[in-house]
Design a protein around this motif. Structure first.
Motif, PDB file in Angstrom:
ATOM      1  N   TRP A 379      -4.097  -7.380  -0.085  1.00 28.80           N
ATOM      2  CA  TRP A 379      -2.887  -7.741   0.649  1.00 28.80           C
ATOM      3  C   TRP A 379      -1.733  -8.058  -0.297  1.00 28.80           C
ATOM      4  CZ3 TRP A 379      -1.530  -7.239   5.534  1.00 28.80           C
ATOM      5  CH2 TRP A 379      -2.522  -7.062   6.496  1.00 28.80           C
ATOM      6  N   ALA A 380      -2.023  -8.763  -1.390  1.00 26.84           N
ATOM      7  CA  ALA A 380      -0.954  -9.122  -2.327  1.00 26.84           C
ATOM      8  C   ALA A 380      -0.338  -7.885  -2.955  1.00 26.84           C
ATOM      9  CB  ALA A 380      -1.505 -10.062  -3.403  1.00 26.84           C
ATOM     10  N   GLY A 381      -1.169  -6.935  -3.369  1.00 27.38           N
ATOM     11  CA  GLY A 381      -0.640  -5.710  -3.974  1.00 27.38           C
ATOM     12  C   GLY A 381       0.184  -4.898  -3.003  1.00 27.38           C
ATOM     13  N   LEU A 382      -0.306  -4.758  -1.760  1.00 28.37           N
ATOM     14  CA  LEU A 382       0.439  -3.982  -0.764  1.00 28.37           C
ATOM     15  C   LEU A 382       1.747  -4.681  -0.395  1.00 28.37           C
ATOM     16  CD1 LEU A 382       0.435  -1.483   1.051  1.00 28.37           C
ATOM     17  CD2 LEU A 382      -0.743  -2.839   2.789  1.00 28.37           C
ATOM     18  N   THR A 383       1.725  -6.004  -0.278  1.00 26.23           N
ATOM     19  CA  THR A 383       2.950  -6.746   0.041  1.00 26.23           C
ATOM     20  C   THR A 383       3.984  -6.614  -1.071  1.00 26.23           C
ATOM     21  OG1 THR A 383       1.649  -8.334   1.329  1.00 26.23           O
ATOM     22  CG2 THR A 383       3.861  -9.008   0.640  1.00 26.23           C
ATOM     23  N   LEU A 384       3.532  -6.692  -2.310  1.00 32.09           N
ATOM     24  CA  LEU A 384       4.452  -6.566  -3.433  1.00 32.09           C
ATOM     25  C   LEU A 384       5.096  -5.183  -3.466  1.00 32.09           C
ATOM     26  CD1 LEU A 384       5.469  -8.199  -5.874  1.00 32.09           C
ATOM     27  CD2 LEU A 384       3.658  -7.136  -7.233  1.00 32.09           C
ATOM     28  N   LEU A 385       4.298  -4.139  -3.262  1.00 28.98           N
ATOM     29  CA  LEU A 385       4.857  -2.782  -3.234  1.00 28.98           C
ATOM     30  C   LEU A 385       5.833  -2.612  -2.076  1.00 28.98           C
ATOM     31  CD1 LEU A 385       1.638  -0.698  -4.049  1.00 28.98           C
ATOM     32  CD2 LEU A 385       3.626  -1.023  -5.515  1.00 28.98           C
ATOM     33  N   THR A 386       5.532  -3.238  -0.943  1.00 27.60           N
ATOM     34  CA  THR A 386       6.418  -3.119   0.216  1.00 27.60           C
ATOM     35  C   THR A 386       7.765  -3.776  -0.045  1.00 27.60           C
ATOM     36  OG1 THR A 386       4.502  -3.118   1.701  1.00 27.60           O
ATOM     37  CG2 THR A 386       6.640  -3.632   2.671  1.00 27.60           C
ATOM     38  N   PHE A 387       7.775  -4.953  -0.667  1.00 28.26           N
ATOM     39  CA  PHE A 387       9.049  -5.617  -0.965  1.00 28.26           C
ATOM     40  C   PHE A 387       9.811  -4.888  -2.073  1.00 28.26           C
ATOM     41  CE2 PHE A 387       7.189  -9.324   1.221  1.00 28.26           C
ATOM     42  CZ  PHE A 387       8.267  -9.651   2.028  1.00 28.26           C
ATOM     43  N   PHE A 388       9.102  -4.271  -2.994  1.00 29.76           N
ATOM     44  CA  PHE A 388       9.788  -3.436  -3.984  1.00 29.76           C
ATOM     45  C   PHE A 388      10.454  -2.240  -3.322  1.00 29.76           C
ATOM     46  CE2 PHE A 388       7.068  -4.810  -7.873  1.00 29.76           C
ATOM     47  CZ  PHE A 388       7.890  -5.916  -8.033  1.00 29.76           C
ATOM     48  N   LYS A 389       9.794  -1.663  -2.320  1.00 33.85           N
ATOM     49  CA  LYS A 389      10.311  -0.471  -1.651  1.00 33.85           C
ATOM     50  C   LYS A 389      11.438  -0.826  -0.693  1.00 33.85           C
ATOM     51  CE  LYS A 389       7.758   1.221   1.601  1.00 33.85           C
ATOM     52  NZ  LYS A 389       8.612   1.091   2.811  1.00 33.85           N
ATOM     53  N   GLY A 390      11.275  -1.940   0.059  1.00 31.97           N
ATOM     54  CA  GLY A 390      12.276  -2.301   1.045  1.00 31.97           C
ATOM     55  C   GLY A 390      12.135  -1.460   2.307  1.00 31.97           C
ATOM     56  N   ILE A 411       6.077   4.685  -2.176  1.00 32.49           N
ATOM     57  CA  ILE A 411       5.263   5.053  -1.017  1.00 32.49           C
ATOM     58  C   ILE A 411       3.936   5.668  -1.471  1.00 32.49           C
ATOM     59  CG2 ILE A 411       5.107   6.596   0.974  1.00 32.49           C
ATOM     60  CD1 ILE A 411       8.041   6.168   1.469  1.00 32.49           C
ATOM     61  N   ALA A 412       4.009   6.546  -2.478  1.00 32.16           N
ATOM     62  CA  ALA A 412       2.781   7.139  -3.010  1.00 32.16           C
ATOM     63  C   ALA A 412       1.863   6.074  -3.615  1.00 32.16           C
ATOM     64  CB  ALA A 412       3.130   8.195  -4.058  1.00 32.16           C
ATOM     65  N   LEU A 413       2.443   5.078  -4.281  1.00 29.34           N
ATOM     66  CA  LEU A 413       1.634   3.998  -4.842  1.00 29.34           C
ATOM     67  C   LEU A 413       0.964   3.172  -3.747  1.00 29.34           C
ATOM     68  CD1 LEU A 413       3.863   2.695  -7.797  1.00 29.34           C
ATOM     69  CD2 LEU A 413       1.714   3.973  -7.942  1.00 29.34           C
ATOM     70  N   GLN A 414       1.630   3.007  -2.602  1.00 34.87           N
ATOM     71  CA  GLN A 414       1.000   2.311  -1.479  1.00 34.87           C
ATOM     72  C   GLN A 414      -0.241   3.063  -1.006  1.00 34.87           C
ATOM     73  OE1 GLN A 414       4.437   1.965   1.193  1.00 34.87           O
ATOM     74  NE2 GLN A 414       4.330  -0.259   0.994  1.00 34.87           N
ATOM     75  N   PHE A 415      -0.141   4.380  -0.923  1.00 32.03           N
ATOM     76  CA  PHE A 415      -1.302   5.180  -0.517  1.00 32.03           C
ATOM     77  C   PHE A 415      -2.420   5.081  -1.548  1.00 32.03           C
ATOM     78  CE2 PHE A 415       1.746   7.412   2.274  1.00 32.03           C
ATOM     79  CZ  PHE A 415       1.005   7.415   3.435  1.00 32.03           C
ATOM     80  N   LEU A 416      -2.088   5.215  -2.817  1.00 34.76           N
ATOM     81  CA  LEU A 416      -3.115   5.153  -3.857  1.00 34.76           C
ATOM     82  C   LEU A 416      -3.787   3.782  -3.879  1.00 34.76           C
ATOM     83  CD1 LEU A 416      -1.310   7.032  -6.790  1.00 34.76           C
ATOM     84  CD2 LEU A 416      -3.172   7.882  -5.350  1.00 34.76           C
ATOM     85  N   TRP A 417      -3.021   2.731  -3.684  1.00 34.92           N
ATOM     86  CA  TRP A 417      -3.573   1.375  -3.715  1.00 34.92           C
ATOM     87  C   TRP A 417      -4.572   1.163  -2.575  1.00 34.92           C
ATOM     88  CZ3 TRP A 417      -3.795  -2.557  -7.005  1.00 34.92           C
ATOM     89  CH2 TRP A 417      -4.105  -3.832  -6.530  1.00 34.92           C
ATOM     90  N   THR A 418      -4.185   1.494  -1.362  1.00 39.76           N
ATOM     91  CA  THR A 418      -5.054   1.262  -0.212  1.00 39.76           C
ATOM     92  C   THR A 418      -6.231   2.234  -0.192  1.00 39.76           C
ATOM     93  OG1 THR A 418      -3.548   2.643   1.107  1.00 39.76           O
ATOM     94  CG2 THR A 418      -3.221   0.267   1.193  1.00 39.76           C
ATOM     95  N   LEU A 419      -5.966   3.512  -0.430  1.00 38.66           N
ATOM     96  CA  LEU A 419      -7.051   4.499  -0.387  1.00 38.66           C
ATOM     97  C   LEU A 419      -8.045   4.285  -1.523  1.00 38.66           C
ATOM     98  CD1 LEU A 419      -5.100   7.747   0.584  1.00 38.66           C
ATOM     99  CD2 LEU A 419      -6.490   6.279   2.055  1.00 38.66           C
ATOM    100  N   GLY A 420      -7.592   3.727  -2.646  1.00 38.55           N
ATOM    101  CA  GLY A 420      -8.516   3.434  -3.745  1.00 38.55           C
ATOM    102  C   GLY A 420      -9.566   2.407  -3.339  1.00 38.55           C
ATOM    103  N   PHE A 421      -9.134   1.328  -2.667  1.00 35.65           N
ATOM    104  CA  PHE A 421     -10.088   0.324  -2.180  1.00 35.65           C
ATOM    105  C   PHE A 421     -11.058   0.947  -1.179  1.00 35.65           C
ATOM    106  CE2 PHE A 421      -6.985  -2.593  -3.901  1.00 35.65           C
ATOM    107  CZ  PHE A 421      -7.729  -3.701  -4.267  1.00 35.65           C
ATOM    108  N   SER A 422     -10.501   1.719  -0.245  1.00 35.00           N
ATOM    109  CA  SER A 422     -11.346   2.311   0.792  1.00 35.00           C
ATOM    110  C   SER A 422     -12.350   3.297   0.196  1.00 35.00           C
ATOM    111  CB  SER A 422     -10.467   3.005   1.835  1.00 35.00           C
ATOM    112  OG  SER A 422     -11.245   3.494   2.907  1.00 35.00           O
ATOM    113  N   ALA A 423     -11.928   4.097  -0.772  1.00 30.82           N
ATOM    114  CA  ALA A 423     -12.838   5.066  -1.388  1.00 30.82           C
ATOM    115  C   ALA A 423     -13.987   4.366  -2.119  1.00 30.82           C
ATOM    116  CB  ALA A 423     -12.063   5.964  -2.350  1.00 30.82           C
ATOM    117  N   TYR A 424     -13.681   3.259  -2.799  1.00 32.25           N
ATOM    118  CA  TYR A 424     -14.732   2.543  -3.534  1.00 32.25           C
ATOM    119  C   TYR A 424     -15.792   1.995  -2.579  1.00 32.25           C
ATOM    120  CZ  TYR A 424     -17.042  -1.168  -6.126  1.00 32.25           C
ATOM    121  OH  TYR A 424     -17.989  -1.991  -6.682  1.00 32.25           O
TER     122      TYR A 424
END
Length: 482
Positions: A379-390, A411-424
């Protein structure tokens, strides 16, 4: 079918061309049009004029009496063009609160309720109604999490040591009797030297760690799709999805109603004097018993009628062959057994018993710290990327705009961050399931037997649900982790 698709394509092209024609029209003409506070097209007057406020930038609301478009504010009698909006807000908050309670109690999320309420009752534009719905769902989900994180699974696993002393048998096996369907009580029974109880939390953290990141990735894509869709197409897709959801909910209600009525009728028949005097209440409970190096399914008969004492004694254990002969057992029957009977290796030596008990102890933790920490990092990583993106009315912390190439990178980093957790965790869950099967782990009937086929299926469905959640502002899979 071809005619149907041709009709749909024709309608889409018709409205698309209509939007293009409207966009290219004279936005400085005041004849029978709404005043839009966007001065880019008509800098002389400070306003532009549109045929519908949905064409204004910023998804403004329509004030029909004054023929103007405005930025709707909640509980604000000053900036809104009429005081009736303040009265709408007061009544709407009360109805919204009641609807939120009913939706959360019924487990339907609320998106199918919040979005229409925002449009019809609070007079918001469609896309702002979607954002308000998402905020309401977040609060309801947070409240549900606070309540459920303390709850325990409805069933408790009972492990009883039935092996004779090793000096009497000379064998290195360990005999245990496993029952995975003991109803959970308010206070877990006390463990003894020969009997242990394991109760899991009601939240399946492993499933959540796999599916939550996939849903987040879908929600990110859904928000992007919502941004680029024209309002009429967004409304059409929302209406179709919410209509299908309402139909599915109604069908589920009707099935549950019929099932509960049938159970009530069966209960009334069992409680009648004639049936109670003539028929004992025999309820077979199937569980697995590991006796000195092997696993033997047994059936426990529950005799609740005093007149049937001579037919069976309490807690009598009947071997499986009395129910089904060995020559009648087929490969298909083995596949249909309960999850707690699915054991790849029936040999239950002391090492496997110890490993099984360790896995049960790990799953019995009400607050697994390492899994909760993974959620916090996610959640912290996704929230940080979201505030960076606006976006969505919030400026970027680093000054990035939609036209900047870094916007797409984030936006691509948001996908990589979330999909990386899910793939693991999608790779890890089938391996854990196979290990549990190999040591005779007592699964509950509702447990998902994870394999790579199930992970692919659930991942695809959850990603699609996340897209729908981000697109129309509905709760998709948050309650499936419970």
């Amino acid at each position: 079918m071809k005619t149907f698709f041709r009709g749909v394509i024709t309608i889409v092209l018709f409205f698309t061309l209509g939007d293009i024609a409207a966009a290219e029209g004279d936005k400085c003409s005041t004849s029978a049009q709404f005043q839009c506070p966007n001065p880019e097209n008509c800098p002389d007057s400070g306003y532009s004029y549109v045929s519908a406020c949905l064409e204004c930038d910023g998804h403004l609301n329509t004030y029909f009496e004054g023929k103007q478009c405005f930025d709707r504010k909640l509980l604000n009698g000053k900036d809104n063009p009429s005081k009736t909006y303040l009265y709408r807000d007061i009544v709407g908050i009360i109805i919204w609160f009641i609807a939120a309670g009913l939706a959360t109690a019924c487990g339907v999320g609320g998106g199918g309720i919040y979005v229409p309420l925002g449009i019809l009752l609070l007079a918001f534009a469609p896309k702002p109604s979607s954002g308000l719905s998402q905020a309401s769902i977040f609060g309801a989900s947070l409240g549900g999490l606070i309540l459920n994180i303390r709850n325990k699974h409805p069933f408790t696993t009972k492990i009883e040591d039935t092996s004779p002393p090793e000096e009497e048998t000379g064998l290195n096996g360990t005999g245990t009797e496993t029952i995975s369907s003991v109803p959970t009580q308010d206070e877990t029974p006390t463990d003894t030297e020969t009997c242990h109880y394991y109760t899991r939390p009601v939240i399946d953290y492993n499933m959540a760690l796999f599916l939550a990141p996939m849903e987040m990735a879908g929600a990110v894509l859904g928000v992007v799709i919502q941004t680029v869709l024209p309002n009429w197409l967004y409304l059409m897709i929302s209406a179709v999805i919410l209509g299908l959801t309402a139909k599915k909910t109604y069908s589920k209600w009707w099935e549950m109603r019929k099932k509960e009525c049938a159970q009530q009728e069966a209960g009334q028949q069992q409680q009648s004097p004639e049936s109670a005097a003539s028929k004992p209440n025999l309820k077979p409970k199937v569980h697995s018993s590991s006796v000195v190096g092997s696993t033997v399914p047994t059936v426990e008969l529950d005799c609740s009628v005093e007149s049937a004492e001579q037919q069976c004694a309490p807690n009598d254990t009947v071997p499986e062959p009395t129910l089904k002969a060995e020559d009648e057992i087929s490969h298909s029957d083995e596949e249909e057994q309960e999850p707690d009977q699915l054991v790849n290796d029936p040999v239950m030596d002391a090492e496997k018993i110890a490993r099984r008990d360790y896995l049960l102890q790990q799953d019995a933790r009400q607050y697994p710290k390492e899994k909760i920490m993974v959620f916090v990092i996610l959640w912290a990583g996704l929230t940080l990327l979201t505030f960076f993106k606006g976006g969505k009315g919030v400026d970027s912390l680093v000054g990035i705009t939609c036209e900047s190439p870094w916007y797409g990178v984030l936006i691509a980093l948001q996908f990589l961050w979330t999909l990386g957790f899910s793939a693991y965790y999608g790779w890890k869950l089938p391996q854990e399931t196979e290990e549990k099967k190999s040591v005779g782990y007592p699964f509950h009937p509702e447990d998902v037997m994870w394999d790579y086929r199930h992970t692919r299926f659930y991942a695809a469905v959850t990603f699609l649900a996340g897209i729908v959640a981000g697109l129309i502002g509905s709760k998709s899979m948050g309650h499936y982790y419970v």
